[in-house]
Design a protein around this motif. Structure first.
Motif, PDB file in Angstrom:
ATOM      1  N   TYR A 151       0.750  -1.252  -0.091  1.00 22.92           N
ATOM      2  CA  TYR A 151       0.131   0.226   0.009  1.00 22.92           C
ATOM      3  C   TYR A 151       0.740   1.287  -0.085  1.00 22.92           C
ATOM      4  N   ASP A 152       2.230   1.023  -0.060  1.00 21.36           N
ATOM      5  CA  ASP A 152       3.033   2.145  -0.268  1.00 21.36           C
ATOM      6  C   ASP A 152       3.276   2.461  -1.708  1.00 21.36           C
ATOM      7  N   SER A 153       2.620   1.807  -2.491  1.00 21.31           N
ATOM      8  CA  SER A 153       2.975   2.023  -3.925  1.00 21.31           C
ATOM      9  C   SER A 153       1.605   1.940  -4.643  1.00 21.31           C
ATOM     10  N   VAL A 154       0.683   2.653  -4.742  1.00 18.23           N
ATOM     11  CA  VAL A 154      -0.598   2.787  -5.216  1.00 18.23           C
ATOM     12  C   VAL A 154      -0.521   4.001  -6.100  1.00 18.23           C
ATOM     13  N   PRO A 155      -0.399   4.179  -7.425  1.00 16.90           N
ATOM     14  CA  PRO A 155      -0.268   5.366  -8.187  1.00 16.90           C
ATOM     15  C   PRO A 155      -1.795   5.650  -8.471  1.00 16.90           C
ATOM     16  N   VAL A 156      -2.109   6.947  -8.624  1.00 16.15           N
ATOM     17  CA  VAL A 156      -3.306   7.460  -9.116  1.00 16.15           C
ATOM     18  C   VAL A 156      -3.002   8.019 -10.638  1.00 16.15           C
ATOM     19  N   LEU A 157      -3.726   7.143 -11.429  1.00 16.81           N
ATOM     20  CA  LEU A 157      -3.523   7.485 -12.899  1.00 16.81           C
ATOM     21  C   LEU A 157      -4.720   8.331 -13.297  1.00 16.81           C
ATOM     22  N   LYS A 158      -4.167   9.430 -14.098  1.00 13.75           N
ATOM     23  CA  LYS A 158      -5.112  10.181 -14.855  1.00 13.75           C
ATOM     24  C   LYS A 158      -5.375   9.821 -16.077  1.00 13.75           C
ATOM     25  N   PRO A 159      -6.224   9.915 -16.744  1.00 13.19           N
ATOM     26  CA  PRO A 159      -6.817   9.105 -18.059  1.00 13.19           C
ATOM     27  C   PRO A 159      -5.388   9.444 -19.040  1.00 13.19           C
ATOM     28  N   SER A 160      -4.847  10.731 -19.032  1.00 14.39           N
ATOM     29  CA  SER A 160      -3.415  10.802 -19.846  1.00 14.39           C
ATOM     30  C   SER A 160      -2.529  10.117 -19.612  1.00 14.39           C
ATOM     31  N   GLN A 161      -2.437   9.317 -18.533  1.00 15.55           N
ATOM     32  CA  GLN A 161      -1.343   8.638 -18.080  1.00 15.55           C
ATOM     33  C   GLN A 161      -1.513   6.992 -18.345  1.00 15.55           C
ATOM     34  N   MET A 162      -2.804   6.844 -18.798  1.00 13.55           N
ATOM     35  CA  MET A 162      -3.127   5.311 -19.138  1.00 13.55           C
ATOM     36  C   MET A 162      -2.653   4.984 -20.307  1.00 13.55           C
ATOM     37  N   PRO A 163      -2.195   3.527 -20.211  1.00 15.95           N
ATOM     38  CA  PRO A 163      -1.665   2.962 -21.446  1.00 15.95           C
ATOM     39  C   PRO A 163      -2.809   3.021 -22.682  1.00 15.95           C
ATOM     40  N   ASN A 165      -4.668   0.947 -25.182  1.00 11.62           N
ATOM     41  CA  ASN A 165      -5.011  -0.109 -25.734  1.00 11.62           C
ATOM     42  C   ASN A 165      -6.533  -0.465 -25.404  1.00 11.62           C
ATOM     43  N   LYS A 166      -6.798  -1.654 -26.123  1.00 10.43           N
ATOM     44  CA  LYS A 166      -8.483  -1.847 -25.881  1.00 10.43           C
ATOM     45  C   LYS A 166      -8.995  -2.348 -24.348  1.00 10.43           C
ATOM     46  N   TYR A 167      -8.069  -2.559 -23.619  1.00  7.95           N
ATOM     47  CA  TYR A 167      -8.167  -3.004 -22.271  1.00  7.95           C
ATOM     48  C   TYR A 167      -8.419  -1.627 -21.395  1.00  7.95           C
ATOM     49  N   TRP A 168      -7.662  -0.440 -21.725  1.00  8.80           N
ATOM     50  CA  TRP A 168      -7.872   0.761 -21.162  1.00  8.80           C
ATOM     51  C   TRP A 168      -8.850   1.711 -21.478  1.00  8.80           C
ATOM     52  N   GLN A 169      -9.141   1.426 -22.754  1.00 11.43           N
ATOM     53  CA  GLN A 169      -9.967   2.510 -23.758  1.00 11.43           C
ATOM     54  C   GLN A 169     -11.169   2.952 -22.598  1.00 11.43           C
ATOM     55  N   ARG A 170     -11.763   2.082 -22.199  1.00 12.58           N
ATOM     56  CA  ARG A 170     -13.120   2.227 -21.550  1.00 12.58           C
ATOM     57  C   ARG A 170     -13.080   3.425 -20.276  1.00 12.58           C
ATOM     58  N   HIS A 171     -11.573   3.306 -19.487  1.00 16.47           N
ATOM     59  CA  HIS A 171     -11.285   4.024 -18.462  1.00 16.47           C
ATOM     60  C   HIS A 171     -11.021   5.253 -19.227  1.00 16.47           C
ATOM     61  N   ASP A 299     -14.662   3.467  -5.980  1.00 20.96           N
ATOM     62  CA  ASP A 299     -15.316   2.193  -5.939  1.00 20.96           C
ATOM     63  C   ASP A 299     -14.742   1.167  -6.067  1.00 20.96           C
ATOM     64  N   THR A 300     -13.745   1.226  -6.984  1.00 21.59           N
ATOM     65  CA  THR A 300     -12.751   0.304  -7.089  1.00 21.59           C
ATOM     66  C   THR A 300     -11.492   0.421  -7.194  1.00 21.59           C
ATOM     67  N   VAL A 301     -10.447  -0.501  -6.518  1.00 25.48           N
ATOM     68  CA  VAL A 301      -9.034  -0.214  -6.904  1.00 25.48           C
ATOM     69  C   VAL A 301      -8.579  -1.184  -7.948  1.00 25.48           C
ATOM     70  N   TYR A 302      -7.636  -0.959  -8.730  1.00 22.15           N
ATOM     71  CA  TYR A 302      -7.088  -1.933  -9.871  1.00 22.15           C
ATOM     72  C   TYR A 302      -5.807  -2.373  -9.662  1.00 22.15           C
ATOM     73  N   THR A 303      -5.336  -3.289 -10.428  1.00 19.65           N
ATOM     74  CA  THR A 303      -3.855  -3.662 -10.550  1.00 19.65           C
ATOM     75  C   THR A 303      -3.393  -3.901 -11.695  1.00 19.65           C
ATOM     76  N   MET A 304      -2.273  -3.008 -12.190  1.00 20.16           N
ATOM     77  CA  MET A 304      -1.807  -3.391 -13.402  1.00 20.16           C
ATOM     78  C   MET A 304      -0.985  -4.662 -13.597  1.00 20.16           C
ATOM     79  N   ARG A 305      -1.569  -5.471 -14.763  1.00 18.61           N
ATOM     80  CA  ARG A 305      -0.975  -6.446 -15.051  1.00 18.61           C
ATOM     81  C   ARG A 305      -0.520  -6.561 -16.611  1.00 18.61           C
ATOM     82  N   TYR A 306       0.571  -7.308 -16.824  1.00 23.75           N
ATOM     83  CA  TYR A 306       0.832  -7.763 -18.284  1.00 23.75           C
ATOM     84  C   TYR A 306       0.693  -9.107 -18.613  1.00 23.75           C
ATOM     85  N   LEU A 307      -0.032  -9.286 -19.777  1.00 24.11           N
ATOM     86  CA  LEU A 307      -0.500 -10.328 -20.148  1.00 24.11           C
ATOM     87  C   LEU A 307       0.729 -11.523 -20.288  1.00 24.11           C
TER      88      LEU A 307
END
Length: 877
Positions: A151-163, A165-171, A299-307
């Protein structure tokens, strides 16, 4: 519980830290230590720092983060401490955070500096490279988890900072900030101790390379996150202090490092295609805990993962539920392209370590390496006339338009699973995707960035995957070749076709051509069937089944098959019939042997123009040569590859339905040999794989030669006149002679006659198919006849020349096969040499219902000018 002010400080720091080392939350005190100090021990960690007088920044961090009470009591901590002079250098340097004084540090940054330099156990320097447990594993530890909490490493991503691709687009479209764990596992520190380096044969020169030659390591030196330990083992009552020459801060993971490099944006975009946000779906545990700690209400926290292929034995799905890994039993599913490992996984370990008995400490023993070409290197490769041309031709929009299936080959090549095996002194052992030496050179690495889970080597060149230079490359970039690409994957032929030490001529029917494939499983049926293969991006390969009349071209659809075994069995046979080991582009030869031993005829003109190719089906059945529509030059001198690829825009190369018996029966001058063979028992409608049990027999597509066994053969046939002369002179009995002796009760004599006839036939059947018009060769070849004295197969010496085959038999007599012909009943001249046959064996005992191949064999039949003699005392004819 955090105060509202603390939470606000963290949120304010989050956006800033994303550009540096990531926005961090804090952890709570987990310890309730005794008040006593053991007798005979020195000061506590806190009092020692305070007494020195030149650790005021470190003491201030301890005070402000509420750790004074802990570090002033007995306990178990190890601290890597930097003095005030080191902090001064840190504030006056490009520290990545932009801070110039202590007062400019955010709360999250303070936690990074203190918690990221502290270990939960009391460990002296000599033991830092030892993995605790039973037994102790000395010299095996290079990473230890720090005091930093997830919990000492939980970024808050702005839409402009999101990768993107199709998985992030709705966010991104939602336009809202996202609380997203960068990994969700603790951050380890990176230790280089002499014990570890000696045990793993890592040299001082390797170390200096890893830190961009800004160091001059000597034997015995120790470092943490690249900072040298200048005073080891300050023993305190509650642990050890190891003094470092510079401020220690946590290293980001490889994914974070790569994404922050402006000079590697192309590669970053390609890598981030395989990155996805996974919501907290385990009873909202992380969401609840996050909100509790920070007083928020997200509402929800997420975890960034690479397939990726595998992470701690997990099976991956994409956030939308699509299967990422297609495991055994689900081979028909379309597998999403995956990385070799997750570059954002802080606790990365190599699978080879996890699979040992020491798997529970695998993350301590090793890490990974990523090779990352700069944008300039990527564009130099793209614009290279030979290397990048296939990509440019198929994806004219640039790197960002290249299909995932193609990009993944490059990304996977550049992901090396073991750091220990990938330092410069071991570059010669770094292998490519075909398990050949990659040729990695130190001069190709511009700089190195050390991460908490690996090392990132910035490259000034692109090392292309073998998939980009070998003969199968067209199948992954050309969408019209998807069926054969799928077949290569399902049949596991990828490594075979990537072998750079072999030269291939690879004929590839495109999707359009594969709509007309005569199913060899129907050769044993009363009704021929045509399989019309189809490709679907979602479901893969299927085939429409047609009842087929080749004489009229009439076809009648009788269904669709998705039977995996049937489809793969047919496609494997297609692949085997389209792969030639060697080149077909040089010289004036016309016949070539394919991977499965069948012969094909290549009719070519200079520079591959107007080339056609024929299998035995095209020669004897359809009478339609298959034209070559396009040639890909993947030769070593052009791309560094292994041959040429010939794209066919018509029906695939196929084998005839004619067996050896069929072909012999149709040639007038072969009748006597056929009659002997037909009555010998060497031809049967069933094939026995060797158990001797009738129930294990497999059905054949006609009368097959029982001596054949998944190979290719040459049959030398003496003329009717030559065999009649053997009869007339008593050198060879007839089957009538055999029957007369049976009728007369002369069993011994009949047996001798039978053995002589059978051995005569067997001695005319030779391993290895030799075609007049193929590349010249010579050698001693086994026949099917066994010498009863030695138990070994008898030999023939055969020399294949330009226009003839010269055969020397067991007596030393010389015989020849030449280009003789005859006129058939329609007055058409036909050859008496290079007559091909193909024999099929099916799974099951009923050829009329068979749907899958068990095995096949091929043969070529030649008229020979005189009978062969084996010269043996026993077993002769």
């Amino acid at each position: 519980m955090k105060t509202k002010r603390q939470s606000l400080l963290w949120v304010m720091a989050a956006g800033f830290l994303l550009a540096g080392s990531g926005a961090l939350t804090s952890c709570t005190d987990k310890y309730d230590l005794d008040e006593r100090t053991p007798g005979g021990w020195g000061s506590t960690i806190y009092t020692w720092l305070e007494q020195q007088g030149n650790y005021t920044n470190t003491v201030r961090l301890i005070d402000e983060l509420g750790q004074k009470e802990v570090l002033s009591k007995t306990g178990s901590r190890t601290l890597f401490a930097a003095d005030d002079a080191a902090f001064e250098r840190f504030f006056n340097s490009d520290n990545g955070w932009g801070v110039k004084s202590y007062d400019q540090l955010s709360l999250a940054q303070k936690k990074l500096l203190l918690y990221g330099s502290m270990i939960d156990n009391s460990i002296q320097a000599s033991a830092l490279s030892t993995i605790e447990g039973t037994p102790l594993r000395e010299g095996q530890c290079m990473r230890r988890f720090t005091f930093l909490d997830e919990y000492d490493s939980v970024p808050v991503l702005k839409p402009s900072q999101m990768p993107v691709n199709k998985y992030w687009q709705r966010h991104i479209d939602a336009g809202k900030d996202m609380v997203c764990f960068q990994d969700g596992s603790r951050i380890p520190m990176l230790l280089f101790l002499q014990g570890f380096m000696t045990n793993n044969k890592i040299t001082n020169e390797d170390y200096n390379f890893l830190f961009n030659h800004q160091t001059n390591r000597e034997d015995g030196d120790a470092s943490v996150n690249g900072k040298k330990v200048i005073n080891q083992n300050v023993r305190c009552g509650n642990g050890f202090i190891h003094v470092v020459n510079d401020v220690v801060s946590p290293l980001p993971n490889m994914a974070k490092i790569i994404s922050d490099k402006e000079q590697c944006k192309i590669y970053t975009r390609l890598l981030n295609r395989f990155c996805a946000p996974y919501p907290d779906d385990k009873d909202l545990t992380k969401t609840v805990e996050y909100n509790r700690i920070y007083g928020t209400n997200v509402d929800t926290v997420y975890t960034m993962r690479y397939l990726n292929d595998k992470r701690d034995n997990e099976t991956f799905e994409t956030p939308d539920g699509a299967v990422v890994i297609s495991r055994e039993g689900a081979a028909q599913k379309i597998k999403n392209p995956t990385l070799t490992f997750d570059p954002g996984w802080n606790a990365y370990y190599s699978a080879s370590h996890k699979n040992t008995s020491e798997g529970n400490v695998a993350e301590q023993r090793d890490m990974a390496v990523m090779l990352v070409p700069t944008d300039k290197a990527m564009m130099d490769y793209w614009n290279d006339e030979n290397k990048g041309k296939p990509l440019r031709d198929n994806f004219p929009g640039g790197w960002d338009t290249v299909d995932d299936k193609v990009i993944i080959e490059l990304l996977r090549l550049n992901m090396l699973p073991s750091f220990i095996s990938s330092v410069p002194s071991k570059f010669a052992g770094v292998l490519n995707d075909a398990n050949d030496p990659m040729g990695l050179k130190e001069s190709s690495v511009d700089s190195v960035w050390m991460a908490c889970n690996g090392a990132v080597y910035q490259l000034n060149t692109v090392y292309p995957p073998t998939a980009y230079v070998c003969v199968s490359f067209p199948t992954i970039v050309d969408k019209s070749l998807r069926i054969i690409d799928w077949a290569i994957e399902q049949c596991k032929y990828s490594f075979y076709l990537k072998a750079l030490g072999t030269t291939y001529s690879f004929f590839v029917p495109n999707n359009h051509g594969l709509i007309e494939y005569v199913d060899p499983c129907s050769y044993g049926k009363s009704q021929l069937q045509l399989l019309s293969f189809r490709w679907d991006d979602a479901s893969g390969v299927s085939a429409v089944i047609y009842d087929y009349d080749p004489s009229t071209g009439y076809r009648d659809s009788v269904g669709v098959t998705t039977d995996y075994n049937r489809l793969v069995g047919c496609l494997r046979d297609i692949l085997d019939t389209h792969i030639v080991m060697g080149n077909v582009w040089e010289g004036n030869k016309t016949y070539y042997r394919t991977k499965n031993g069948t012969g094909i005829r290549v009719n070519k003109n200079p520079d591959d123009e107007h080339m056609t190719v024929e299998g035995s089906y095209q020669m004897y059945d359809s009478k339609q040569p298959v034209p070559v529509a396009k040639v890909w030059d993947q030769r070593k001198e052009v791309t560094g590859g292994n041959g040429k690829t010939y794209i066919l825009d018509a029906q695939p190369i196929m084998g005839t339905r004619k067996t050896v018996c069929n072909q012999l029966e149709n040639v007038p001058d072969f009748q006597y040999f056929f009659d002997l063979l037909d009555k010998s028992g060497l031809a049967s409608e069933f094939y026995n794989p060797g158990t001797g049990k009738k129930e294990d027999n497999k059905a054949c597509g006609g009368k097959n030669i029982t001596l054949f066994n998944t190979y290719h053969y040459t049959i030398y046939v003496p003329s009717n006149d030559a065999i009649q002369n053997l009869f007339d002179t008593g050198q060879l009995p007839t089957w009538d002679d055999y029957q007369n002796k049976i009728d007369a009760g002369n069993t011994l004599g009949a047996t001798e006659d039978s053995l002589k006839i059978v051995n005569f036939l067997k001695y005319h059947i030779q391993d290895n198919a030799l075609y007049i018009g193929a590349n010249n060769e010579s050698g001693d070849f086994e026949t099917s006849c066994i010498n009863e004295d030695t138990g070994r197969f008898m030999m023939l010496h055969a020399e294949l020349k330009d226009d003839e085959i010269v055969v020397t038999d067991g007596t030393g007599a010389v015989h020849k096969v030449t280009k003789q012909t005859y006129f058939d009943g329609d007055g058409i001249e036909q050859p008496l040499y290079n007559i091909q046959a193909r024999e099929y064996v099916y799974d099951g005992q009923n050829a009329a219902t068979a749907t899958s191949l068990y095995t096949t064999s091929s043969a070529v039949i030649h008229l020979i000018d005189s009978p062969l003699r084996n010269g043996a005392k026993n077993g002769s004819w």
